[in-house]
Design a protein around this motif. Structure first.
Motif, PDB file in Angstrom:
ATOM      1  N   ALA A  52       0.611  -1.322  -0.095  1.00 66.16           N
ATOM      2  CA  ALA A  52      -0.374   0.202  -0.326  1.00 66.16           C
ATOM      3  C   ALA A  52       1.132   1.110   0.009  1.00 66.16           C
ATOM      4  N   GLU A  53       2.088   1.579   0.934  1.00 61.96           N
ATOM      5  CA  GLU A  53       2.643   2.660   0.086  1.00 61.96           C
ATOM      6  C   GLU A  53       2.746   3.249  -1.001  1.00 61.96           C
ATOM      7  N   HIS A  54       2.936   1.825  -1.665  1.00 57.38           N
ATOM      8  CA  HIS A  54       3.510   2.548  -3.109  1.00 57.38           C
ATOM      9  C   HIS A  54       2.511   1.928  -3.961  1.00 57.38           C
ATOM     10  N   ALA A  55       1.778   1.502  -4.071  1.00 59.00           N
ATOM     11  CA  ALA A  55       0.892   0.927  -5.439  1.00 59.00           C
ATOM     12  C   ALA A  55      -0.393   1.595  -4.286  1.00 59.00           C
ATOM     13  N   LEU A  56      -1.156   1.797  -5.820  1.00 52.87           N
ATOM     14  CA  LEU A  56      -2.992   2.330  -5.503  1.00 52.87           C
ATOM     15  C   LEU A  56      -3.458   2.033  -6.641  1.00 52.87           C
ATOM     16  N   GLY A  57      -4.704   1.194  -6.617  1.00 57.01           N
ATOM     17  CA  GLY A  57      -5.117   0.479  -7.690  1.00 57.01           C
ATOM     18  C   GLY A  57      -6.983   1.010  -8.317  1.00 57.01           C
ATOM     19  N   VAL A  58      -6.886   1.167  -9.007  1.00 58.23           N
ATOM     20  CA  VAL A  58      -7.551   2.238  -9.876  1.00 58.23           C
ATOM     21  C   VAL A  58      -8.399   1.728 -10.767  1.00 58.23           C
ATOM     22  N   ARG A  65     -14.013   8.950 -20.570  1.00 56.25           N
ATOM     23  CA  ARG A  65     -13.135  11.058 -19.792  1.00 56.25           C
ATOM     24  C   ARG A  65     -12.935  10.944 -18.643  1.00 56.25           C
ATOM     25  N   PRO A  66     -14.357  10.890 -17.269  1.00 57.16           N
ATOM     26  CA  PRO A  66     -14.692  10.355 -16.359  1.00 57.16           C
ATOM     27  C   PRO A  66     -13.558   9.241 -14.889  1.00 57.16           C
ATOM     28  N   ASP A  67     -13.655   8.658 -16.103  1.00 53.33           N
ATOM     29  CA  ASP A  67     -12.768   7.421 -15.211  1.00 53.33           C
ATOM     30  C   ASP A  67     -11.375   7.617 -15.218  1.00 53.33           C
ATOM     31  N   VAL A  68     -10.832   8.797 -16.754  1.00 51.96           N
ATOM     32  CA  VAL A  68      -9.311   8.345 -16.705  1.00 51.96           C
ATOM     33  C   VAL A  68      -8.814  10.222 -15.484  1.00 51.96           C
ATOM     34  N   ASP A  69      -9.565  11.100 -15.714  1.00 51.36           N
ATOM     35  CA  ASP A  69      -9.825  12.117 -14.877  1.00 51.36           C
ATOM     36  C   ASP A  69      -9.186  11.899 -13.553  1.00 51.36           C
ATOM     37  N   ALA A  70     -10.597  10.877 -13.088  1.00 53.89           N
ATOM     38  CA  ALA A  70     -10.559  10.379 -11.879  1.00 53.89           C
ATOM     39  C   ALA A  70      -9.131   9.291 -11.451  1.00 53.89           C
ATOM     40  N   ALA A  71      -8.396   9.239 -12.000  1.00 49.65           N
ATOM     41  CA  ALA A  71      -7.793   8.023 -11.636  1.00 49.65           C
ATOM     42  C   ALA A  71      -6.242   8.969 -11.952  1.00 49.65           C
ATOM     43  N   VAL A  72      -6.510  10.251 -12.355  1.00 47.08           N
ATOM     44  CA  VAL A  72      -5.563  11.027 -11.786  1.00 47.08           C
ATOM     45  C   VAL A  72      -5.521  12.265 -11.198  1.00 47.08           C
ATOM     46  N   THR A  73      -6.648  12.045 -10.749  1.00 50.43           N
ATOM     47  CA  THR A  73      -6.772  12.860  -9.902  1.00 50.43           C
ATOM     48  C   THR A  73      -6.055  11.507  -8.942  1.00 50.43           C
ATOM     49  N   ALA A  74      -6.709  10.644  -8.283  1.00 46.84           N
ATOM     50  CA  ALA A  74      -6.407  10.342  -7.404  1.00 46.84           C
ATOM     51  C   ALA A  74      -4.783   9.712  -6.817  1.00 46.84           C
TER      52      ALA A  74
END
Length: 260
Positions: A52-58, A65-74
């Motif tokens: 968890a310290e080095h990885a995030l799953g989305v 585009r909303p999915d992509v934007d949300a991933a970049v924001t996360a």
């Protein structure tokens, strides 16, 4: 090597195959990784493997585009920055003969493979400018030579042209864009075609098909500071298949002239 120490990468279609190998390679070199894919359980499992310290799953659909934007924001909310985008999503989703392909199927192929990569770039650009980061897009040898799959080849060739133009546009801001063009790679996409890879390896001067780790090594090079003065280029990772005559028979079927 710890070339990605302190850096953050977002990888699309990262649940298996090339994407998973890229994630593991970047993490092994000290980077934090955002693992995106439609396969939510596989994404979560890979993130847990890395930690968890080095990885995030989305969960991400690159046609949204909303999915992509949300991933970049996360990504930025979790790690505070974004240094590298690896556009790995995209595949051959049209199986008809080119003369039978509908406009709808053309749009589906281009939206998934080409426009999907463009969405990720557009969403990431403001953050990559801040970090003087870069984008590595996974294209294919189909974009360079005639190996069939016309619609897929056109979409992959579009990725190369797009990357060259982005490289020229954003180079003055320190953002790099490069492409890796793999040949045949041993991924789960071949699992339902037993024996196919054994037949295909005869095409390759190096005597084997590629492994996901072969592509991951090229991505790690282009995505790191080792390639700090390389932009707008395509690196074939293809076991030598582009060095000689194409061994695939792409001639039309004998019945084609009767239909035209």
């Amino acid at each position: 090597m710890r070339r990605f120490e302190g850096k953050v990468a977002l990888v699309t279609a990262a649940a298996q195959g090339i994407g998973r190998a890229v994630v593991r390679r970047i993490a092994a070199e000290g980077g934090a990784v955002v693992i995106t894919d439609l396969q939510e359980d596989a994404v979560a499992a890979l993130a847990e493997e890395i930690g968890a310290e080095h990885a995030l799953g989305v969960k991400v659909d690159v046609t949204s585009r909303p999915d992509v934007d949300a991933a970049v924001t996360a990504t930025v909310e979790r790690f505070g920055r974004l240094d590298l985008v690896v556009n790995n999503a995209g595949g051959c989703i049209v199986t008809t003969m080119p003369e039978d392909t509908s406009a709808e199927d053309w749009h589906r192929q281009l939206d998934f493979t080409l426009v999907g990569a463009a969405r990720c770039i557009q969403a990431a650009i403001p953050h990559l400018v801040k970090t003087r980061g870069n984008v590595v897009t996974i294209s294919s040898v189909n974009a360079i030579a005639a190996f069939g799959n016309v619609e897929y080849a056109a979409a992959k060739a579009g990725q190369i042209a797009m990357s060259q133009n982005y490289a020229a546009r954003y180079g003055p801001l320190g953002v790099r864009f490069n492409v890796v063009a793999p040949g045949t790679i041993r991924t789960p996409n071949w699992d339902d075609q037993p024996g196919a890879l054994d037949q295909l390896r005869a095409m390759y001067p190096l005597g084997r098909v590629g492994e996901p780790e072969d592509v991951a090594a090229a991505v790690a090079f282009l995505g790191s500071d080792d390639a700090a003065w390389i932009t707008g280029h395509t690196l074939p990772v293809e076991g030598g298949v582009l060095t000689g005559p194409n061994p695939i028979d792409l001639s039309p079927p004998d019945t084609l002239h009767e239909r035209l």
